[in-house]
Motif scaffolding. Structure first.
Motif, PDB file in Angstrom:
ATOM      1  N   ARG A 263       0.826  -1.208   0.000  1.00 35.68           N
ATOM      2  CA  ARG A 263       0.000   0.000   0.000  1.00 35.68           C
ATOM      3  C   ARG A 263       0.865   1.265   0.000  1.00 35.68           C
ATOM      4  O   ARG A 263       0.498   2.269  -0.611  1.00 35.68           O
ATOM      5  CB  ARG A 263      -0.942   0.000   1.201  1.00 35.68           C
ATOM      6  N   TYR A 264       1.980   1.231   0.685  1.00 37.82           N
ATOM      7  CA  TYR A 264       2.899   2.368   0.666  1.00 37.82           C
ATOM      8  C   TYR A 264       3.510   2.525  -0.723  1.00 37.82           C
ATOM      9  O   TYR A 264       3.662   3.643  -1.228  1.00 37.82           O
ATOM     10  CB  TYR A 264       4.006   2.169   1.707  1.00 37.82           C
ATOM     11  N   LEU A 265       3.880   1.419  -1.348  1.00 40.24           N
ATOM     12  CA  LEU A 265       4.483   1.466  -2.672  1.00 40.24           C
ATOM     13  C   LEU A 265       3.474   1.888  -3.741  1.00 40.24           C
ATOM     14  O   LEU A 265       3.843   2.463  -4.768  1.00 40.24           O
ATOM     15  CB  LEU A 265       5.069   0.098  -3.028  1.00 40.24           C
ATOM     16  N   GLU A 266       2.193   1.608  -3.504  1.00 39.34           N
ATOM     17  CA  GLU A 266       1.141   1.997  -4.445  1.00 39.34           C
ATOM     18  C   GLU A 266       0.664   3.429  -4.221  1.00 39.34           C
ATOM     19  O   GLU A 266      -0.049   3.980  -5.062  1.00 39.34           O
ATOM     20  CB  GLU A 266      -0.068   1.066  -4.294  1.00 39.34           C
ATOM     21  N   GLY A 267       1.036   4.010  -3.083  1.00 40.87           N
ATOM     22  CA  GLY A 267       0.535   5.344  -2.766  1.00 40.87           C
ATOM     23  C   GLY A 267      -0.898   5.331  -2.280  1.00 40.87           C
ATOM     24  O   GLY A 267      -1.647   6.297  -2.479  1.00 40.87           O
ATOM     25  N   LYS A 268      -1.310   4.243  -1.616  1.00 42.06           N
ATOM     26  CA  LYS A 268      -2.693   4.091  -1.165  1.00 42.06           C
ATOM     27  C   LYS A 268      -2.848   4.233   0.338  1.00 42.06           C
ATOM     28  O   LYS A 268      -3.883   3.857   0.889  1.00 42.06           O
ATOM     29  CB  LYS A 268      -3.239   2.738  -1.613  1.00 42.06           C
ATOM     30  N   VAL A 269      -1.839   4.778   1.016  1.00 38.49           N
ATOM     31  CA  VAL A 269      -1.956   5.015   2.454  1.00 38.49           C
ATOM     32  C   VAL A 269      -2.470   6.435   2.646  1.00 38.49           C
ATOM     33  O   VAL A 269      -1.827   7.392   2.209  1.00 38.49           O
ATOM     34  CB  VAL A 269      -0.596   4.838   3.155  1.00 38.49           C
ATOM     35  N   PRO A 270      -3.631   6.591   3.269  1.00 32.28           N
ATOM     36  CA  PRO A 270      -4.206   7.931   3.424  1.00 32.28           C
ATOM     37  C   PRO A 270      -3.257   8.881   4.145  1.00 32.28           C
ATOM     38  O   PRO A 270      -2.604   8.520   5.127  1.00 32.28           O
ATOM     39  CB  PRO A 270      -5.465   7.669   4.267  1.00 32.28           C
ATOM     40  N   GLY A 271      -3.154  10.087   3.617  1.00 30.54           N
ATOM     41  CA  GLY A 271      -2.401  11.121   4.298  1.00 30.54           C
ATOM     42  C   GLY A 271      -0.918  11.147   4.014  1.00 30.54           C
ATOM     43  O   GLY A 271      -0.199  11.941   4.618  1.00 30.54           O
ATOM     44  N   ARG A 272      -0.441  10.276   3.098  1.00 31.50           N
ATOM     45  CA  ARG A 272       0.984  10.324   2.803  1.00 31.50           C
ATOM     46  C   ARG A 272       1.245  10.014   1.335  1.00 31.50           C
ATOM     47  O   ARG A 272       0.452   9.338   0.669  1.00 31.50           O
ATOM     48  CB  ARG A 272       1.783   9.404   3.704  1.00 31.50           C
ATOM     49  N   GLU A 273       2.382  10.515   0.849  1.00 27.83           N
ATOM     50  CA  GLU A 273       2.742  10.318  -0.549  1.00 27.83           C
ATOM     51  C   GLU A 273       3.193   8.878  -0.796  1.00 27.83           C
ATOM     52  O   GLU A 273       3.501   8.134   0.128  1.00 27.83           O
ATOM     53  CB  GLU A 273       3.881  11.276  -0.932  1.00 27.83           C
ATOM     54  N   LYS A 274       3.246   8.541  -2.072  1.00 27.31           N
ATOM     55  CA  LYS A 274       3.772   7.244  -2.479  1.00 27.31           C
ATOM     56  C   LYS A 274       5.220   7.109  -2.028  1.00 27.31           C
ATOM     57  O   LYS A 274       6.004   8.045  -2.112  1.00 27.31           O
ATOM     58  CB  LYS A 274       3.678   7.121  -3.998  1.00 27.31           C
TER      59      LYS A 274
END
Length: 676
Positions: free
Chosen positions: A377-388
């Motif tokens: 999810r971090y690598l996809e940029g799908k964590v709310p409130g933060r950039e990829k």
């Protein structure tokens, strides 16, 4: 030797209570509570040489009166029964199947000392216990025994609600406690540095999980780019560096971070938990840990833990030596950031798998696969409130591997399970979303235009580099980071016919205590009550997975191919938040998603029109585990008022639902929210 014993009582055991018999509910003539042989063997190791075990039991005679009754465990073939006491008090008129029998027993004396209570279905103590991870094994065993701290939460709950039975008195009055001996150096009783180092080094990390724990620290410091350097051990020795561009640490913060078990305030999105991850992960792989860190506008700090130095001095003494020249370049950070350098790394103890590849290549592949999965999810940029986030391994950017992200995956509506609040006004929630991945025929059709090597890569990614049958089950996400996956936590057996089903379970810090996230943040325990909810919620997805496995749901002609082309119908699947196609989620035109079975029209007496507080359209039709319903938002007050008027008129609700369906086909909900 104190144990907390839990058992959900059945009809056959409740004849022990006279009141149960007087109400005519008894089905048999048993006058005792069953004790499983494995529990008795655990609590009373000497039981193998005896047929009777004496226990002095304290229990309630009424709401306020505690009585002591000599009782005993008697062997019945392989199992045992608690006998000698059949309460005649009408106080026990509440007992019914499902009552939770809870006993705290001290087995270190003869006769053993115990207190027990029977908790009805609606008692808050029962609710608290079955919603906590300590009760998890009740789902697989009729009786469980928790030793010492294993049952600390259950014991605390019992003491809170029944202090007369379970509240332990202070054994030593505060005024009479012995004075501290100040003649000796207090460090004499501090943990031995070398001994503790060895303990922490055996805390259960593999190399991939240790690297992931170190990446957690980078993400907690808001890193956007993380570089992992792990050169071939044959070229200059075995070492590794994890460097990030995060906020970094001041020299004081760095010293605290190097302290074992340092307690600090954790932000809601902070992946840390115990003040252990940095040290435990590093020491599990290397004898020397050096951290270089810099906060913006501050000076760079460098500190080292060295096993050899600990062994020589037997003191908790950090070193502040500069980094050796051969590693100086890799720890070079910019305006802010942190570099974690592991040197004197121990050789891997994992057996070599596969043929024709070096152990180093296999290690690189394992690290890559693990990080691409757990941080997808971090690598996809799908964590709310933060950039990829970009993570590179030896300069190569990692590619997210979303286990539910294949384009042919069907996604069910998200459901929520609320856990009992441990803090006022803070309700822990589990978010549950089921996904059914493509069957083999669909997948083969999807990759048929790819070159053979790409086909193999895609197949490995879908199966998570293992057997597809092992990839079925729960995927637990703590703060959007995958911590445990595969298997059904003993709720169901792994089944070839359900191997396409993957269920994402998301939770945050509020639910950690009930789920008992362990110190490695890799394991959790599902509370017994949550397990029952999940079994009910997953009936429909399990049925859908079986149907797709059996190829009863045909979707190949309607689904996109790997080249991005549409199927014969000319329609493509709908993108979903989970990364796959949206199946039975919330079709906007009331028609089934391409390639799926049409849902049965709702019965007129079961139409659900729900008023909700927010939404991007005046209404939205959803099809979840429980069937179809329409959510009405406040955007059109007249529609809200109409729903309120017809709330008790099933036919009117059905007519309104069908009228809204016609408007959906014409695209009216979107038109109503369009701005001029």
């Amino acid at each position: 030797m104190k144990f907390t014993i839990l058992r959900l009582l059945t009809h056959s055991e409740l004849g022990m209570f006279h009141e149960y018999r007087r109400q005519g509910k008894e089905r048999g003539k048993q006058r005792a509570i069953n004790f499983d042989w494995d529990v008795v063997d655990k609590v009373f190791p000497s039981a193998k040489d005896s047929d009777i075990i004496a226990i002095d039991c304290n229990r309630l005679e009424d709401a306020n009166t505690v009585i002591k009754v000599p009782s005993w465990l008697k062997r019945q073939h392989r199992n045992w029964r608690l006998e000698g006491d059949c309460p005649i008090s009408p106080y026990y008129d509440y007992v019914d199947p499902g009552v939770l029998f809870a006993m705290v027993v001290d087995a270190s004396m003869t006769p053993a000392k115990a207190s027990w209570v029977a908790l009805p279905l609606d008692h808050p103590a029962r609710t608290a216990i079955v919603n906590h991870g300590e009760s998890a094994r009740l789902g697989q065993s009729a009786m469980i025994a928790l030793y010492g701290d294993e049952g600390a939460y259950c014991h605390a709950v019992l003491a809170e609600y029944f202090p007369q039975l379970f509240k332990e008195a202070e054994t030593v009055p505060v005024t009479s406690q012995p004075k501290a001996d100040k003649s000796n150096d207090y460090d004499d009783v501090a943990p031995d540095p070398l001994g503790l180092f060895k303990i922490l080094a055996r805390a259960g990390h593999s190399l991939p999980s240790a690297v992931a724990d170190l990446v957690d620290n980078s993400l907690s410091h808001e890193a956007k780019e993380i570089d992992i350097t792990f050169p071939n051990p044959n070229d200059g020795g075995r070492w590794m560096c994890i460097r990030d561009d995060g906020t970094g640490m001041t020299p004081d913060d760095l010293r605290n971070a190097m302290k074992i078990g340092h307690q600090r305030e954790y932000d809601d999105a902070d992946l840390g938990k115990f003040g252990y991850g940095l040290k435990g992960a590093a020491w599990s792989q290397a004898d020397r840990l050096t951290v270089v860190s810099k906060a913006a506008g501050d000076k760079t700090g460098t500190l080292t833990w060295d096993k050899e130095h600990l062994a020589k001095t037997r003191r908790w003494e950090l070193l502040s030596n500069t980094v050796t020249p051969e590693h100086a370049g890799v720890v070079d950070i910019g305006e802010s950031g942190t570099a974690v350098l592991l040197t004197q790394m121990r050789p891997t103890m994992e057996p070599t798998k596969g043929k024709g590849e070096s152990p180093y290549a296999l290690e690189l592949a394992a690290i890559k696969a693990h990080l691409e999965l757990v941080f997808h999810r971090y690598l996809e940029g799908k964590v709310p409130g933060r950039e990829k986030v970009i993570i590179r391994l030896n300069g190569e950017p990692l590619r997210a591997n979303n286990p539910m992200g294949h384009p042919l995956t069907r996604v069910f509506e998200e459901r929520r399970i609320e856990l009992p609040a441990l803090e006022f006004d803070k309700v822990p929630v589990l978010s549950v979303r089921a996904h059914v991945t493509p069957n083999e025929a669909e997948f083969d059709d999807y990759i048929k235009l790819m070159p053979p090597l790409e086909q193999r890569v895609e197949r490995d990614r879908l199966s998570l580099n293992g057997r597809a049958n092992d990839a079925q089950g729960f995927y637990f996400y703590r703060l959007n980071r995958l911590i445990k996956w595969g298997g059904w936590e003993d709720l169901f057996a792994k089944d070839e016919h359900t191997k396409l089903l993957r269920v994402a379970v998301d939770f945050d810090r509020l639910a950690e205590e009930q789920l008992q996230v362990d110190i490695s943040k890799q394991l959790i325990r599902l509370p017994f009550a949550v397990a029952d909810h999940l079994k009910e919620l997953l009936k429909a997805p399990r049925a859908a997975a079986r149907s797709r496995y059996d190829k009863k749901i045909k979707s190949t002609d309607q689904q996109p191919t790997a080249g991005g082309k549409k199927g014969a119908s000319g329609s493509s699947t709908t993108s979903s938040p989970g990364g796959g196609s949206s199946d039975a989620l919330s079709p906007s035109n009331g028609q089934p998603v391409a390639g799926t079975t049409s849902p049965s029209p709702p019965k007129k007496d079961k139409v659900a029109l729900r008023l909700v507080s927010t939404g991007s359209t005046p209404w939205e039709r959803k099809l979840g585990f429980g069937g179809e319903h329409v959510e009405i938002t406040p955007q059109v007050p007249a529609l809200v008022a109409l729903v309120q008027v017809i709330e008790k008129d099933a036919e009117a609700k059905a007519a309104l639902s069908e009228f809204l369906r016609v408007l959906e086909a014409a695209g009216v909900p979107g038109l109503l929210t369009d701005k001029p």
